[in-house]
Design an enzyme around this catalytic site. Structure first.
Site, PDB file in Angstrom:
ATOM      1  N   LYS A   1      27.822  14.729  75.763  1.00  0.00           N
ATOM      2  CA  LYS A   1      28.775  14.345  74.714  1.00  0.00           C
ATOM      3  C   LYS A   1      27.979  13.656  73.622  1.00  0.00           C
ATOM      4  CE  LYS A   1      30.935  11.982  78.045  1.00  0.00           C
ATOM      5  NZ  LYS A   1      32.315  12.441  77.895  1.00  0.00           N
ATOM      6  N   ARG A   2      28.606  13.388  72.475  1.00  0.00           N
ATOM      7  CA  ARG A   2      27.887  12.643  71.450  1.00  0.00           C
ATOM      8  C   ARG A   2      27.348  11.343  72.019  1.00  0.00           C
ATOM      9  NH1 ARG A   2      27.618  14.057  65.986  1.00  0.00           N
ATOM     10  NH2 ARG A   2      26.284  12.237  65.975  1.00  0.00           N
TER      11      ARG A   2
ATOM     12  N   LYS B   1      30.743   5.436  74.734  1.00  0.00           N
ATOM     13  CA  LYS B   1      30.734   6.450  75.805  1.00  0.00           C
ATOM     14  C   LYS B   1      29.832   6.024  76.966  1.00  0.00           C
ATOM     15  CE  LYS B   1      31.618  10.274  72.555  1.00  0.00           C
ATOM     16  NZ  LYS B   1      32.891  10.880  73.008  1.00  0.00           N
TER      17      LYS B   1
ATOM     18  N   THR C   1      37.452  15.956  75.939  1.00  0.00           N
ATOM     19  CA  THR C   1      37.811  17.329  76.297  1.00  0.00           C
ATOM     20  C   THR C   1      36.771  17.897  77.257  1.00  0.00           C
ATOM     21  OG1 THR C   1      36.804  17.944  74.193  1.00  0.00           O
ATOM     22  CG2 THR C   1      39.207  17.977  74.291  1.00  0.00           C
TER      23      THR C   1
ATOM     24  N   LYS D   1      36.919  20.418  80.683  1.00  0.00           N
ATOM     25  CA  LYS D   1      36.068  21.598  80.922  1.00  0.00           C
ATOM     26  C   LYS D   1      35.400  21.498  82.288  1.00  0.00           C
ATOM     27  CE  LYS D   1      35.512  21.748  75.977  1.00  0.00           C
ATOM     28  NZ  LYS D   1      34.776  21.177  74.835  1.00  0.00           N
TER      29      LYS D   1
ATOM     30  N   HIS E   1      42.328  10.775  66.016  1.00  0.00           N
ATOM     31  CA  HIS E   1      41.413  11.027  67.143  1.00  0.00           C
ATOM     32  C   HIS E   1      40.633   9.797  67.560  1.00  0.00           C
ATOM     33  CE1 HIS E   1      41.653  15.500  66.948  1.00  0.00           C
ATOM     34  NE2 HIS E   1      41.909  15.264  65.675  1.00  0.00           N
TER      35      HIS E   1
HETATM   36  C1  26Q Z   1      34.046   8.363  59.977  1.00  0.00           C
HETATM   37  C2  26Q Z   1      33.647   7.549  58.933  1.00  0.00           C
HETATM   38  C3  26Q Z   1      32.393   7.668  58.388  1.00  0.00           C
HETATM   39  C4  26Q Z   1      31.540   8.634  58.911  1.00  0.00           C
HETATM   40  C5  26Q Z   1      31.934   9.445  59.954  1.00  0.00           C
HETATM   41  C6  26Q Z   1      33.187   9.301  60.489  1.00  0.00           C
HETATM   42  C7  26Q Z   1      33.602  10.150  61.632  1.00  0.00           C
HETATM   43  C8  26Q Z   1      32.982  11.341  61.920  1.00  0.00           C
HETATM   44  C9  26Q Z   1      33.353  12.100  63.013  1.00  0.00           C
HETATM   45  C10 26Q Z   1      34.617   9.738  62.471  1.00  0.00           C
HETATM   46  C11 26Q Z   1      34.979  10.500  63.573  1.00  0.00           C
HETATM   47  C12 26Q Z   1      34.345  11.690  63.852  1.00  0.00           C
HETATM   48  C13 26Q Z   1      34.657  12.490  65.029  1.00  0.00           C
HETATM   49  C14 26Q Z   1      35.488  12.095  65.955  1.00  0.00           C
HETATM   50  C15 26Q Z   1      35.727  12.833  67.207  1.00  0.00           C
HETATM   51  O1  26Q Z   1      35.102  13.839  67.502  1.00  0.00           O
HETATM   52  N1  26Q Z   1      36.653  12.327  68.017  1.00  0.00           N
HETATM   53  C16 26Q Z   1      36.934  12.891  69.312  1.00  0.00           C
HETATM   54  O2  26Q Z   1      38.027  13.794  69.188  1.00  0.00           O
HETATM   55  C17 26Q Z   1      38.270  14.484  70.401  1.00  0.00           C
HETATM   56  C18 26Q Z   1      39.348  15.509  70.145  1.00  0.00           C
HETATM   57  O3  26Q Z   1      40.574  14.879  69.957  1.00  0.00           O
HETATM   58  C19 26Q Z   1      38.659  13.507  71.503  1.00  0.00           C
HETATM   59  O4  26Q Z   1      38.784  14.217  72.704  1.00  0.00           O
HETATM   60  C20 26Q Z   1      37.589  12.422  71.652  1.00  0.00           C
HETATM   61  O5  26Q Z   1      38.030  11.431  72.568  1.00  0.00           O
HETATM   62  C21 26Q Z   1      37.308  11.787  70.296  1.00  0.00           C
HETATM   63  O6  26Q Z   1      36.238  10.875  70.404  1.00  0.00           O
END
Ligand code: 26Q
Length: 762
Positions: free
Chosen positions: A495-496, A501, A602, A606, A314
């Site tokens: 979004k986050r 972003k 996503t 929406k 992702h």
């Molecule tokens: C990694 C290492 C250490 C701490 C935290 C993390 C971590 C935590 C959460 C890495 C990634 C995430 C979440 C990622 C995420 O939500 N990605 C999103 O996934 C969506 C679904 O595929 C995409 O539409 C988004 O583009 C993408 O940012």
């Protein structure tokens, strides 16, 4: 029996009835029991082979309306409540939202569970039952503060199962307790979301905010999602969490295999495991370990697991690709290290010339989780066409050369039941009145395009949007005490909070517009800029950007010369429930990430589905949106991904060049530390944002800023041709069908999972 009679019966049993007299809480509990009983009657989906969708996040949102829709009784219930003086939306307010995810990846998992159940595919979600999930966000002194979000002690669908597994760490064996949530499909059968909690987890250790003793693993393990990993204890806790999740999951999967009478070696015939990003990747060595404990030889165990596991990537942000130091793993999960070393040795032996690039354990003794997934999974997928292309050509090119057959794309999708039927009943009904109900199952809106020149239809579409905007304005006035003008343009970025972003670019636009208005150049129509975002607790710049936005909100909304023309609203504790309220009311959908950085997005889908027009870069799924709707129905700007990737490769971007070379940009960036803002906010936080723009700007905000401002102006001007705007909105809806999660899940199934829909008993 009618719904009213059933509810009356349930309420009488509790001594709370009848429906007209019962208070909201009692009605909610009665609805829980009613839907719970109806769901329990559905057949549990099963089959020769089952999917385990394993994920650290499931951002499921509230479930009442979703379950009512999937059971086909929402209208009836709404009418019964209405007739007795209640309203469904008020009852919904009483449900706690389980915040078991951060954002996109967690919400995607929830949409996929909904679609798998709808398509009658046997599929369980497997994850962790966090006590507080992601933190609850509050704004204090214009800054984000984090608090525990209590959700489990409110009535809901979560049930305990009695199933337990031991999970061992050095000197510590914990008990994983299995909880369950029913996952209903639209008309289809029933699956489960299966969440593990640590029996010893104890919320009383949480002190100030979300502080707790990070070393007290037995008590803290399942309290929060992604606890702060800015220090070593926090990172170690993440490893403990991940192993706890996958060890319990692996034991569950092998138990079900055994209970069905199958030998361990037949795992790939009966189970497929989709690994949602690398957070659950340790399931690979853990399954190998457990199969060996069952007597399988290591080679056979590796082979069986490799044919069972598939990995979804992702992200291409290097800092988000998980790498764990060997000594962390030695400390937390020493039993896995011999297996990981063996996996690494075999991978390197297969391609010695590439060893450095493809090693699982690199020269710095870091274990690359994604590399383990790619070597020892049978499928690797990206989540949008551009994202998968970048993985193949750039980020994972060595792996693509090694295993071209493993790589595939699965463009993300969203469930239309939640994101249109539930969130936007007005538009949902209007669409149905034009093209019938078929879209609820086949996701096909193409016929809407036939109305693109139909004035009456376009006017009604505008009226639906206007109603939704009024409803949001009323909600904001009531809940947050902010007044916004329903006739203004609603420009939304939710979004986050992350630098890539580029909420900070939107903030610079707000500054630009403020200065324009101050200079007497008024817009044709007022604009309301809405933000919603949580920042990771240890992500300083993200929190500083929230602070900047809240300062702008304070400055602008409090300036009586400006606020009739421009308003800024950042909603507190942005979550799925907020998204459901904001998206139907949106005019401009902000999708402005630096090209190449957003894997898919996503939210963009929406918004499109709800008749908003996208303002975006050619990033993630925006590329596919623009191909589907045509360039005349989307507002694109900014450098393309290829150019951006080159800029990184050649270190060719210097933000100072843009700051020094363009007085307009300088003026906007300087405003961040202007007297007006410093008076309102914290100089230290604002100075960090300023300094980042001038000295670093890793995600190239200033590079795209001028074009962003120009295109946004053009977009606001085009808003005034109301019929033309309505036509753009209609075309967007008409082409949203591709982004149905039913389509995405069907593709996963055809090309990766190969499950047979379960038709037993029907
Ligand atoms: C990694 C290492 C250490 C701490 C935290 C993390 C971590 C935590 C959460 C890495 C990634 C995430 C979440 C990622 C995420 O939500 N990605 C999103 O996934 C969506 C679904 O595929 C995409 O539409 C988004 O583009 C993408 O940012």
């Amino acid at each position: 029996m009618t719904i009213t009679q059933k509810l009356n019966l349930l309420l009488e049993e509790e001594g709370a009835g009848p429906l007209e007299k019962a208070d909201g809480r009692a009605v909610f509990r009665a609805l829980l029991r009613l839907t719970g009983a109806m769901l329990a009657e559905r057949p549990q989906l099963s089959g020769e082979k089952k999917l385990y969708y394993i994920s650290a996040e499931f951002l499921i949102g509230k479930l009442l309306s979703n379950n009512l829709i999937n059971l086909g009784i929402r209208e009836e219930v709404a009418e019964a409540l209405e007739a007795a003086g209640h309203s469904l939306s008020e009852i919904e307010e009483l449900e706690a939202e389980p915040a078991l995810g951060n954002g996109g990846l967690g919400r995607l998992a929830a949409c996929y569970l909904d679609s798998a159940a709808t398509l009658e595919l046997p599929c369980d979600g497997v994850g962790l039952c966090y006590h507080y999930g992601l933190f609850r966000q509050k704004f204090e002194e214009l800054k984000q503060r984090e608090y525990p979000d209590v959700w489990r002690d409110r009535p809901g669908w979560l049930t305990k199962t009695g199933v337990r597994f031991p999970v061992s760490f050095p000197g510590l064996t914990l008990e994983a307790v299995l909880y369950e949530l029913p996952v209903s499909g639209y008309g289809g059968g029933l699956n489960r979301l299966r969440l593990f909690d640590a029996a010893t987890a104890d919320g009383s250790i949480v002190g100030e905010g979300i502080d707790f003793d990070k070393t007290d693993i037995a008590r803290n393990l399942t309290l929060f999602l992604y606890p702060d990993d800015s220090d070593e204890a926090g990172r170690l806790l993440r490893v403990y969490q991940q192993y706890f999740m996958v060890s319990a999951a692996a034991q569950l999967i092998l138990k079900e295999l055994k209970d069905a009478g199958h030998p361990p070696a037949s795992l790939p015939a009966h189970a497929v495991i989709q690994i949602n990003d690398t957070h659950p990747s340790l399931i690979i060595p853990e399954l190998i370990r457990l199969l060996m404990a069952e007597g399988m030889a290591i080679g056979d165990a590796i082979e069986a697991v490799s044919r069972t596991c598939a990995y979804t990537n992702h992200t291409i942000l290097a800092e988000a690709l998980e790498k764990w130091p060997v000594d962390y793993l030695e400390k937390a999960v020493p039993q896995l290290m011999p297996i990981i070393r063996e996996l690494d040795a075999r991978a390197q032996a297969a391609a010695p010339e590439l060893a450095e690039k493809i090693a699982i354990i690199d020269g710095n003794d870091l274990v690359h989780m994604a590399r383990m997934d790619i070597h020892y999974g049978f499928s690797v997928n990206g989540v949008a066409a551009l994202h998968t292309k970048i993985l193949k050509e750039t980020e994972l090119s060595e792996f693509y050369a090694l295993y071209p057959e493993k790589f595939n794309n699965k463009t993300n999708g969203i469930t239309f039941r939640r994101w249109l039927m539930q969130a936007n009943p007005r538009l949902s009904d209007f669409v149905t009145s034009l093209i019938g109900e078929g879209w609820k199952r086949d996701g096909n809106f193409e016929k809407l395009a036939e109305f693109a020149e139909d004035r009456a239809v376009l006017e009604r579409l505008l009226a639906v949007k206007a109603e939704n905007k009024r409803e949001l304005a009323a909600y904001l006035a009531e809940k947050e005490g902010v007044e916004i003008d329903p006739d203004s343009v609603f420009d939304i970025q939710i979004k986050r909070m992350h630098q890539y972003k580029r909420q900070q670019m939107n903030a610079l636009w707000v500054i630009w517009k403020y200065l324009e208005i101050k200079a007497g150049r008024l817009p044709k129509r007022p604009v309301t800029v809405l933000f919603g975002a949580k920042a990771a607790p240890a992500y300083t710049l993200a929190k500083d950007t929230i602070h900047l936005i809240l300062c702008l909100q304070e400055l602008i909304n409090g300036d009586s010369a400006v606020s009739p023309w421009l308003k800024v609203v950042m909603v507190e504790n942005y979550n799925v429930t907020w998204a459901e309220k904001l998206i139907p009311a949106c005019d401009i959908s902000e999708q402005i990430s630096l090209a190449s950085k957003e894997a898919s997005g996503t939210g963009n889908m929406k918004f499109m589905l709800n008749g908003a027009v996208t303002l975006g870069t050619l990033d993630g799924a925006n590329v596919e949106i623009s191909e589907l709707v045509g360039e005349e129905n989307i507002f694109l700007f900014g450098k393309k991904s290829g150019e951006v990737i080159d800029l990184y490769a050649t270190e060719g971007y210097r933000s100072a060049d843009f700051y020094d070379g363009d007085p307009e940009i300088e003026r906007l960036v300087d405003f961040v530390i202007s007297k007006q803002l410093i008076r309102i906010g914290d100089p230290e936080n604002l100075a960090r944002v300023y300094k980042d723009f001038v000295c670093k700007d890793w995600f190239m905000t200033l590079l795209d800023l001028r074009e962003y401002i120009e295109v946004k102006e053009r977009m606001l001007a085009s808003y005034e041709d109301r019929l033309h705007w309505a036509k753009m909105a209609l075309i967007n809806i008409a082409h949203a069908g591709f982004f149905s999660s039913d389509r995405a899940v069907a593709q996963y199934n055809e090309e990766i999972w190969r499950l047979k829909p379960d038709r037993s008993g029907r």
